[in-house]
Structures are given as structure tokens and as C-alpha cells.
Design a protein around this motif. Structure first.
Motif, mmCIF file in Angstrom:
data_model
loop_
_atom_site.group_PDB
_atom_site.id
_atom_site.type_symbol
_atom_site.label_atom_id
_atom_site.label_comp_id
_atom_site.label_asym_id
_atom_site.label_seq_id
_atom_site.Cartn_x
_atom_site.Cartn_y
_atom_site.Cartn_z
ATOM 1 N N ASP A 114 39.334 12.192 33.638
ATOM 2 C CA ASP A 114 39.987 12.250 34.737
ATOM 3 C C ASP A 114 39.998 10.871 35.335
ATOM 4 O OD1 ASP A 114 41.384 13.709 36.847
ATOM 5 O OD2 ASP A 114 39.819 13.269 38.054
ATOM 6 N N LEU A 115 41.095 10.118 35.666
ATOM 7 C CA LEU A 115 40.911 8.725 36.172
ATOM 8 C C LEU A 115 40.375 8.970 37.572
ATOM 9 C CD1 LEU A 115 41.492 6.070 35.941
ATOM 10 C CD2 LEU A 115 43.999 6.323 36.901
ATOM 11 N N GLU A 116 40.875 9.730 38.483
ATOM 12 C CA GLU A 116 40.495 9.712 39.793
ATOM 13 C C GLU A 116 38.926 9.962 39.917
ATOM 14 O OE1 GLU A 116 41.246 11.749 44.253
ATOM 15 O OE2 GLU A 116 42.461 12.573 42.269
ATOM 16 N N SER A 117 38.261 11.069 39.119
ATOM 17 C CA SER A 117 36.768 11.036 39.311
ATOM 18 C C SER A 117 36.086 9.920 38.985
ATOM 19 C CB SER A 117 36.590 11.964 38.343
ATOM 20 O OG SER A 117 37.029 13.470 38.547
ATOM 21 N N VAL A 118 36.366 9.218 38.073
ATOM 22 C CA VAL A 118 35.541 7.876 37.879
ATOM 23 C C VAL A 118 36.046 6.767 38.721
ATOM 24 C CG1 VAL A 118 35.552 6.278 36.086
ATOM 25 C CG2 VAL A 118 35.557 8.449 35.179
ATOM 26 N N ALA A 119 37.119 6.860 39.221
ATOM 27 C CA ALA A 119 37.451 5.690 40.225
ATOM 28 C C ALA A 119 36.803 6.028 41.537
ATOM 29 C CB ALA A 119 38.831 5.551 40.629
ATOM 30 N N VAL A 120 36.581 7.204 41.861
ATOM 31 C CA VAL A 120 35.493 7.768 43.252
ATOM 32 C C VAL A 120 34.283 7.351 43.031
ATOM 33 C CG1 VAL A 120 34.805 9.730 44.658
ATOM 34 C CG2 VAL A 120 37.459 9.538 43.899
ATOM 35 N N HIS A 121 33.781 7.491 41.952
ATOM 36 C CA HIS A 121 32.415 7.101 41.650
ATOM 37 C C HIS A 121 32.174 5.503 41.643
ATOM 38 C CE1 HIS A 121 28.421 7.582 39.417
ATOM 39 N NE2 HIS A 121 28.772 6.289 39.191
ATOM 40 N N GLU A 122 33.020 4.650 40.982
ATOM 41 C CA GLU A 122 32.869 3.262 41.068
ATOM 42 C C GLU A 122 33.227 2.684 42.222
ATOM 43 O OE1 GLU A 122 31.523 1.907 38.286
ATOM 44 O OE2 GLU A 122 31.815 3.656 37.000
ATOM 45 N N ILE A 123 33.988 3.236 43.056
ATOM 46 C CA ILE A 123 34.144 2.778 44.383
ATOM 47 C C ILE A 123 32.935 2.660 45.175
ATOM 48 C CG2 ILE A 123 35.401 2.872 46.585
ATOM 49 C CD1 ILE A 123 37.828 3.785 45.004
ATOM 50 N N GLY A 124 32.217 3.888 44.846
ATOM 51 C CA GLY A 124 30.818 3.928 45.504
ATOM 52 C C GLY A 124 29.795 2.901 45.245
ATOM 53 N N HIS A 125 30.057 2.436 44.023
ATOM 54 C CA HIS A 125 29.029 1.242 43.695
ATOM 55 C C HIS A 125 29.790 -0.153 44.482
ATOM 56 C CE1 HIS A 125 26.658 3.342 40.591
ATOM 57 N NE2 HIS A 125 27.793 3.377 39.759
ATOM 58 N N LEU A 126 31.001 -0.181 44.210
ATOM 59 C CA LEU A 126 31.529 -1.232 45.063
ATOM 60 C C LEU A 126 31.173 -1.422 46.532
ATOM 61 C CD1 LEU A 126 35.239 -0.968 43.620
ATOM 62 C CD2 LEU A 126 33.649 -2.842 43.066
ATOM 63 N N LEU A 127 31.019 -0.288 47.225
ATOM 64 C CA LEU A 127 30.626 -0.164 48.539
ATOM 65 C C LEU A 127 28.989 -0.393 48.762
ATOM 66 C CD1 LEU A 127 32.888 2.500 49.867
ATOM 67 C CD2 LEU A 127 33.232 -0.094 49.920
ATOM 68 N N GLY A 128 28.226 -0.237 47.644
ATOM 69 C CA GLY A 128 26.813 -0.499 47.871
ATOM 70 C C GLY A 128 26.019 0.681 47.399
ATOM 71 N N LEU A 129 26.510 1.755 46.840
ATOM 72 C CA LEU A 129 25.661 2.845 46.535
ATOM 73 C C LEU A 129 25.326 2.773 44.998
ATOM 74 C CD1 LEU A 129 27.601 5.959 48.219
ATOM 75 C CD2 LEU A 129 25.467 4.874 49.126
ATOM 76 N N GLY A 130 24.073 3.168 44.766
ATOM 77 C CA GLY A 130 23.542 3.334 43.244
ATOM 78 C C GLY A 130 23.914 4.710 43.107
ATOM 79 N N HIS A 131 23.114 5.291 42.014
ATOM 80 C CA HIS A 131 23.181 6.566 41.459
ATOM 81 C C HIS A 131 22.329 7.489 42.299
ATOM 82 C CE1 HIS A 131 24.691 4.994 37.392
ATOM 83 N NE2 HIS A 131 25.780 5.457 38.087
#
Length: 370
Positions: free
Chosen positions: A275-292
Motif C-alpha cells: 500500500d503506497l499511502e501506508s509507506v508514504a505516511v511512515h516515511e513522512i514521519g522520518h522526514l519530519l524528525g521521527l525515528g521508529h
């Protein structure tokens, strides 16, 4: 300053990369390709042969398993060129115990079935232990590995990158653009817009698409194999995507994946549907500064099964992003709902994304382009 030579240089570099920029496998209608592909094996399926192995045993190929653990931080003192043996020694037992603890498994030091099944799953390429600090379960137990000083700042269950990088104080809007060589449709771009909107709903940040790829704060593209940033993609399954901490802005997705743009991904008969949106939401979190996050329900949890949709921010995701940027004054405490977040009936495969902890690579030419 004469910017014409810079523009020409960027154009020439983009031409030189045409062999690594390929058309992404984007499927707007799941039902049109249900039987188009056969299941594929995982990158580490050979490790299944080690089920039941324990200290004192010797098996052909255990050296490869040791290399796996070294790659993800469980052999912190091993030199990169070390030649591991096929013996199940004390060091391997210790690495397995740490791994089991990180993944909430029974800590036995034995390669039991549950541990091996977790090991063979496609996963994030970022190490679980960086500079002696585990990024898994760190918040639950507030512990770090003993062989180095802690580097990750932890609040609640979410984690932040070393140094807590974020977009500058006062930033209200971030722009994003798509790599021109991908030629993405409006439907695909709409998926990313929806993903950005989920983060904007709970924070003070807004996001706007721009046509200027090189001038955008966030640059999104689908690439194949070694695409010049030091994090090569590995084809279907394995690593799905990676994004870099602020303020680098690069967000790359593996063009070889079977990306689902619309339709119910949970009903796909294809084991590799992502699912493209699921991966996109996660990666945007990284772009904003969140880790896992160590919370499995969180969007920022490192893994997601194929044929699964997971786009709704959990409390842990919201607490993490609001710690960095504050809350949207219109946020009412709950996020929008989505399609059922369930696996396919046969469990699907577990897929991951990668958010490297460093936004700087030695290949400055490629860094300029991306």
C-alpha cells in the motif's frame, strides 16, 4: 551569481542517471492484476534452516547469519571485513538475546521458530543498535546497550534522530515535489497529498506541492537499485523506501515494488502488494524528525505486512510529532479513520521501510541532484 552553469550541471547529471530511474510499478486498480505475478522468496529465507540451532552447534552458513546481525548493529566491535565462522559461539548467543529483547520475543539465545521467522522477514535497513543505543524498546525499558554512550533521545515510546533534528523553529509550510523522470499521474500524487494531510491534521505544519523539484523542501522519487545515495534498493520486497532526517528532505521509494495506489489492498491475491499511502505516511514521519516507534500499532513501527493498510496515526505518532512541532489548534484529539488495517488471510509478508539516521552522504554530486 551566475546560476546557468548550475542548471546545466543538474541537467547533465539527471541524464547520466536515466539507467537507475525507471518507471515505478504503480497499480491504480488492484483487481486488474490479482493473478499477474507468482510469489517471491525472501532475501533471508535460507536462515530458516537454522531453526533450533543453539550455542555449541556448528552449521554451514551460520557465518552469513552473523553478518546479518553485524549489519544491524548486534556485533558492534566486529571490523567490517571480519571473517565470521560457522560456529554458534558466545558472541552469536549474546547477539540473538539482544535481538529477541528488541523484538519482544522470548529471550533464550536459541534460534527458536519465532526468532527465525522474525529474522527472515524483509525489514528496515537502518541498524537496530546505533552507537550502542538500541532504537527498539528503548522507551519501554529506558535501557541502552552497555558498549557505548546513548545517542538516541527517547520520549514515551517514540524516538527521535540523534541530536533531535527538526525543521527550523517557526516553519509553517513545507513544499514537496516529485522527481520529473518518474512522470507520476495525478492519482499517485494524490496519495502523497493524503499522506501529508494526515500529519498536517495533528500539527501546526502545512504541506504544499510545487513544480520546482530542486527548490522544494522535500523531494520524492521512485528509483531502482543503486541510485547514488548510499542506500541501494533490493528489488521486490526487502526495503520498500527510505527517507532522511530534517532538513535533508530526500524521500526515495523502490520502483520495483508492486505499489497499490487505490483499491482494497487487503483483498489482493498478490503476496507482494504494498500500500503506497501506508509507506508514504511512515516515511513522512522520518522526514519530519521521527525515528521508529516500539508500539506495533504506530505508523512509525518499523514493519508493515504486505496487503495491509496502516495510515491512521496512533497516539504514539501524535505525541512524537507534537513534541517536535506542537499541535494543530483545530485538532480534536482523534484522527481520520481509514480502511480496515488487517493482514491478508494468509498473513502476507512483512515489509519495511528505512529512515537513515544521517542525511549526509559522501557522493556530493548525487546529493545535489536528489
Amino acid at each position: 551569481m551566475n546560476i546557468k552553469p548550475i542548471i546545466i550541471l543538474a541537467f547533465l547529471i539527471s541524464l547520466s542517471l536515466t539507467n537507475v530511474v525507471v518507471s515505478a510499478r504503480l497499480f491504480p486498480n488492484v483487481s486488474s492484476w490479482l493473478n499477474a505475478h507468482a510469489p517471491t522468496g525472501g532475501a533471508w529465507d535460507a536462515f530458516l534452516n537454522f531453526t533450533g540451532c543453539h550455542r555449541g552447534d556448528k552449521y554451514d552458513g551460520l557465518a552469513n547469519l552473523k553478518s546479518y546481525f553485524e549489519r544491524f548493529g548486534y556485533f558492534p566491535h566486529a571490523p567490517p571485513s571480519s571473517n565470521f565462522s560457522d560456529e554458534f559461539d558466545d558472541a552469536l548467543e549474546s547477539a540473538i538475546k539482544t535481538y529477541q529483547k528488541n523484538f519482544n520475543l522470548n529471550v533464550t539465545g536459541v534460534l527458536d521458530d519465532a526468532t527465525v521467522q522474525q529474522i527472515v522477514l524483509p525489514r528496515c535497513g537502518v541498524a537496530d543498535i546505533i552507537n550502542g543505543t538500541t532504537t527498539m524498546n528503548a522507551a519501554k525499558e529506558n535501557e541502552t546497550a552497555s558498549f557505548s554512550k546513548p545517542k538516541f533521545h527517547t520520549v514515551a515510546h517514540f524516538t527521535l534522530f540523534p541530536g533531535m533534528p527538526r525543521w527550523p523553529e517557526g516553519t509553517q509550510e513545507l513544499t514537496y515535489a516529485f522527481f520529473p523522470g518518474n512522470g507520476l499521474s495525478d492519482a499517485v500524487k494524490g496519495v502523497f497529498a493524503a499522506a501529508f494531510a494526515r500529519w498536517a491534521e495533528v500539527t501546526s505544519l502545512k504541506f504544499r506541492e510545487t513544480a520546482s523539484y530542486f527548490g522544494a523542501d522535500i523531494r520524492i522519487g521512485f528509483f531502482s537499485g543503486d541510485h547514488g545515495d548510499g542506500e541501494p534498493f533490493d528489488g521486490s520486497l526487502g526495503t520498500l523506501a527510505h527517507a532522511f532526517s530534517p532538513t535533508n528532505g530526500r524521500f526515495h521509494l523502490d520502483a520495483a515494488e508492486d505499489w497499490v495506489v487505490s483499491g482494497d489492498v487487503t483483498r489482493s491475491a498478490l503476496p507482494t502488494a504494498v500500500d503506497l499511502e501506508s509507506v508514504a505516511v511512515h516515511e513522512i514521519g522520518h522526514l519530519l524528525g521521527l525515528g521508529h516507534s516500539s508500539v506495533e500499532e504506530a505508523v512509525m513501527f518499523p514493519t508493515i505486512s504486505s496487503r495491509k493498510k496502516k495510515v491512521v496515526l496512533a497516539r504514539d505518532d501524535i505525541e512524537g510529532i507534537q513534541f517536535l512541532y506542537g499541535s494543530n489548534p483545530n485538532f480534536n484529539g482523534s484522527t481520520a479513520t481509514s480502511a480496515p488495517e488487517r493482514d491478508a488471510s494468509d498473513g502476507g509478508r512483512c515489509l519495511t521501510c528505512v529512515g537513515p539516521s544521517s542525511g549526509v552522504f559522501a557522493l556530493l554530486t548525487f546529493a545535489f541532484l536528489f
